[in-house]
Design an enzyme around this catalytic site. Structure first.
Site, mmCIF file in Angstrom:
data_model
loop_
_atom_site.group_PDB
_atom_site.id
_atom_site.type_symbol
_atom_site.label_atom_id
_atom_site.label_comp_id
_atom_site.label_asym_id
_atom_site.label_seq_id
_atom_site.Cartn_x
_atom_site.Cartn_y
_atom_site.Cartn_z
ATOM 1 N N SER A 129 0.825 -1.200 0.000
ATOM 2 C CA SER A 129 0.000 0.000 0.000
ATOM 3 C C SER A 129 0.867 1.262 0.000
ATOM 4 O O SER A 129 1.625 1.492 -0.933
ATOM 5 C CB SER A 129 -0.977 -0.046 1.178
ATOM 6 O OG SER A 129 -2.030 0.876 1.009
ATOM 7 N N ASP A 187 -10.112 -4.940 -4.522
ATOM 8 C CA ASP A 187 -9.553 -3.940 -3.604
ATOM 9 C C ASP A 187 -10.329 -2.631 -3.731
ATOM 10 O O ASP A 187 -10.338 -2.000 -4.788
ATOM 11 C CB ASP A 187 -8.075 -3.708 -3.932
ATOM 12 C CG ASP A 187 -7.341 -2.944 -2.825
ATOM 13 O OD1 ASP A 187 -7.998 -2.176 -2.102
ATOM 14 O OD2 ASP A 187 -6.122 -3.128 -2.696
ATOM 15 N N HIS A 214 -7.727 -5.676 -0.085
ATOM 16 C CA HIS A 214 -6.515 -4.911 0.212
ATOM 17 C C HIS A 214 -5.611 -5.685 1.170
ATOM 18 O O HIS A 214 -5.574 -5.416 2.380
ATOM 19 C CB HIS A 214 -6.923 -3.568 0.824
ATOM 20 C CG HIS A 214 -5.835 -2.541 0.834
ATOM 21 N ND1 HIS A 214 -5.283 -2.023 -0.314
ATOM 22 C CD2 HIS A 214 -5.199 -1.921 1.870
ATOM 23 C CE1 HIS A 214 -4.368 -1.122 0.002
ATOM 24 N NE2 HIS A 214 -4.293 -1.055 1.326
#
Length: 275
Positions: A129, A187, A214
């Protein structure tokens, strides 16, 4: 004559040491927003088992504490365990989809990872991320000679391009190193299109998708991809070390047969050549 002999001895007394081959890759692992190094390590337990034969992950915690969540009660103190590499909103928070904002604290994080990279003698980067966004920036900065970090490869999970104004010129030239890009089809935090856009900044990206959201997946269906990627990276890394060792050895031989002795050493030099 005496000056030449002294110079020759000085050269041979401190030869360039050969680099000991590493049996595993050492990879700097960068967590996501509101995570930390220990938490990220815990989440990657299965992943670390998959790659354990070929790689070791070095986890580092971002230097900045994230502010309380927007829906927190008034007066809530920031949680020291929730960290951020930088903030891209004027209110001192971070959101991956935010565009044209600042990059508050980025330089501090860059200095930190450069320090850990050098201390741990890492050779690759892995990020999730916000950490994957950071990895993408580090790869670009490295290619342009703007950081001491020189990754041989990169792994980016749920990554995206930074929307901060100061980073917009970081994606003009494609990154040449091998890369593995992982993202979930479902996601909702970082849509797959954002991860695909980051992958497009690399010359030959390897893509691994999963049906989830995610997170960095570590199921049996992904194991072979991970193992093959890191096994190949380790092979190239060891080959590069062998070349480096051979170059260092040749350099020592050249020093030993320098102009002072022309390959013939005085008896006083025997201790230098005992091995």
């Amino acid at each position: 004559m005496m000056a030449n002999e002294t110079a020759a001895k000085s050269t041979k007394s401190s030869p360039t040491p050969a680099v000991e081959p590493e049996s595993k890759l050492k990879i700097l692992a960068l967590h996501g927003y509101r995570q930390n190094g220990d938490g990220f390590k815990s989440k990657l337990g299965s992943f670390r088992k998959f790659i354990g034969k070929h790689a070791e992950l070095v986890f580092v915690t971002a230097p900045h504490i994230a502010p309380p969540l927007p829906d927190s009660e008034a007066g809530t103190e920031p949680d020291p365990a929730q960290r951020s590499w930088w903030f891209n909103k004027d209110d001192g928070t971070f959101k991956g989809t935010n565009k044209n904002g600042p990059a508050i604290g980025f330089e501090d994080s860059l200095k930190l990872v450069e320090k850990v990279w050098k201390q741990e003698q890492c050779c690759g980067l892995l990020g999730f991320s916000q950490g994957a966004c950071f990895v993408g920036l580090l790869c670009d900065l490295s290619a342009r000679g703007m950081t001491s970090i020189k990754p041989e490869f990169a792994v980016l999970s749920s990554g995206f391009r930074s929307g901060s104004l100061v980073h917009l010129n970081c994606y003009e030239t494609k990154v040449q190193i091998p890369s593995l890009h992982i993202y979930g089809e479902a996601d909702e935090i970082i849509p797959k299109e954002m991860s695909m856009a980051l992958a497009d900044t690399f010359t030959d990206p390897q893509i691994l998708t999963h049906p989830g959201g995610h997170f960095l997946p570590a199921q049996a269906s992904q194991k072979q991809t991970y193992v093959e990627f890191f096994r190949e990276r380790l092979q190239f890394h060891l080959e590069a070390q062998e070349i480096e060792n051979a170059t260092a050895a040749n350099s020592i031989l050249v020093d030993d047969s320098g102009p002072a002795g022309n390959g013939v050493h005085d008896d006083d030099d025997d201790d230098d050549d005992s091995d």
